[in-house]
Design a protein around this motif. Structure first.
Motif, PDB file in Angstrom:
ATOM      1  N   TYR A  73       0.870  -1.176   0.000  1.00 25.18           N
ATOM      2  CA  TYR A  73       0.000   0.000   0.000  1.00 25.18           C
ATOM      3  C   TYR A  73       0.900   1.217   0.000  1.00 25.18           C
ATOM      4  O   TYR A  73       1.819   1.316   0.814  1.00 25.18           O
ATOM      5  N   SER A  74       0.641   2.144  -0.902  1.00 26.01           N
ATOM      6  CA  SER A  74       1.449   3.362  -0.941  1.00 26.01           C
ATOM      7  C   SER A  74       0.579   4.553  -1.318  1.00 26.01           C
ATOM      8  O   SER A  74      -0.460   4.402  -1.957  1.00 26.01           O
ATOM      9  N   ALA A  75       1.030   5.706  -0.888  1.00 22.81           N
ATOM     10  CA  ALA A  75       0.349   6.962  -1.205  1.00 22.81           C
ATOM     11  C   ALA A  75       1.271   8.110  -0.814  1.00 22.81           C
ATOM     12  O   ALA A  75       2.214   7.933  -0.047  1.00 22.81           O
ATOM     13  N   ARG A  76       0.981   9.277  -1.356  1.00 26.05           N
ATOM     14  CA  ARG A  76       1.666  10.502  -0.941  1.00 26.05           C
ATOM     15  C   ARG A  76       0.633  11.378  -0.250  1.00 26.05           C
ATOM     16  O   ARG A  76      -0.532  11.392  -0.633  1.00 26.05           O
ATOM     17  N   PHE A  77       1.073  12.110   0.743  1.00 21.86           N
ATOM     18  CA  PHE A  77       0.182  13.052   1.419  1.00 21.86           C
ATOM     19  C   PHE A  77       0.204  14.352   0.632  1.00 21.86           C
ATOM     20  O   PHE A  77       1.251  14.970   0.485  1.00 21.86           O
ATOM     21  N   THR A  78      -0.951  14.766   0.114  1.00 24.00           N
ATOM     22  CA  THR A  78      -0.988  15.955  -0.740  1.00 24.00           C
ATOM     23  C   THR A  78      -1.736  17.130  -0.120  1.00 24.00           C
ATOM     24  O   THR A  78      -1.508  18.267  -0.488  1.00 24.00           O
ATOM     25  N   ARG A  79      -2.662  16.854   0.798  1.00 24.14           N
ATOM     26  CA  ARG A  79      -3.455  17.925   1.407  1.00 24.14           C
ATOM     27  C   ARG A  79      -3.930  17.434   2.767  1.00 24.14           C
ATOM     28  O   ARG A  79      -4.336  16.291   2.901  1.00 24.14           O
ATOM     29  N   PRO A  80      -3.882  18.279   3.780  1.00 25.48           N
ATOM     30  CA  PRO A  80      -4.316  17.828   5.110  1.00 25.48           C
ATOM     31  C   PRO A  80      -5.835  17.766   5.237  1.00 25.48           C
ATOM     32  O   PRO A  80      -6.573  18.448   4.517  1.00 25.48           O
ATOM     33  N   ILE A  81      -6.265  16.964   6.171  1.00 25.37           N
ATOM     34  CA  ILE A  81      -7.675  16.923   6.550  1.00 25.37           C
ATOM     35  C   ILE A  81      -7.807  17.760   7.815  1.00 25.37           C
ATOM     36  O   ILE A  81      -7.283  17.391   8.872  1.00 25.37           O
ATOM     37  N   VAL A  82      -8.462  18.893   7.689  1.00 26.45           N
ATOM     38  CA  VAL A  82      -8.667  19.798   8.816  1.00 26.45           C
ATOM     39  C   VAL A  82      -9.853  19.278   9.626  1.00 26.45           C
ATOM     40  O   VAL A  82     -10.940  19.070   9.081  1.00 26.45           O
ATOM     41  N   VAL A  83      -9.621  19.066  10.907  1.00 28.35           N
ATOM     42  CA  VAL A  83     -10.656  18.492  11.775  1.00 28.35           C
ATOM     43  C   VAL A  83     -11.154  19.587  12.716  1.00 28.35           C
ATOM     44  O   VAL A  83     -10.442  20.004  13.631  1.00 28.35           O
TER      45      VAL A  83
END
Length: 132
Positions: A73-83
């Protein structure tokens, strides 16, 4: 569902501040950007954000819902999830489709994770070995 192009059921997952606290405790990741609004803003974030690995785990659920085991499983973090600090939390929508059936019988699952209508992971791909 075992053909290339088959779409997997879309899921929506709500992440709340309480989820961030639980995840921080489980992962031992107490970075203040995940719980302290003042600190998050001081470092240029709009507010407290979800842990990147929590985001990946949420997205991975679409692949694990198929049954079987995740081989990679792979991915890049591109945008945060604002909680937000409210009872509604942040809603993450995750979809996926079978991108390939590999020679060894594993399935390449191409995922899409969105928050606020925008993708939050770049090129998220899971390889799943289905149950026999």
């Amino acid at each position: 569902m075992t053909s290339v192009g088959d779409e997997l059921p879309t899921i929506e997952v709500t992440i709340t501040r309480a989820d961030l606290v639980r995840y921080a405790g489980a992962a031992l990741d107490f970075n203040p950007i995940h719980w302290n609004e003042r600190f998050a803003r001081e470092v240029g974030l709009p507010d407290v954000i979800a842990h990147g690995m929590l985001t990946m785990a949420v997205a991975g659920r679409v692949a694990t819902d198929l049954g079987g085991e995740i081989v990679s499983y792979s991915a890049r973090f591109t945008r945060p999830i604002v909680v937000p600090d409210d009872d509604k939390g942040a809603v993450v929508e995750v979809s996926g489709k079978i991108g390939a059936i590999n020679d060894d019988g594993t399935l390449r699952i191409d995922l899409v994770a969105k928050f606020d209508g925008k993708t939050v992971l770049g090129k998220p791909v899971a390889v799943v070995r289905p149950r026999s």
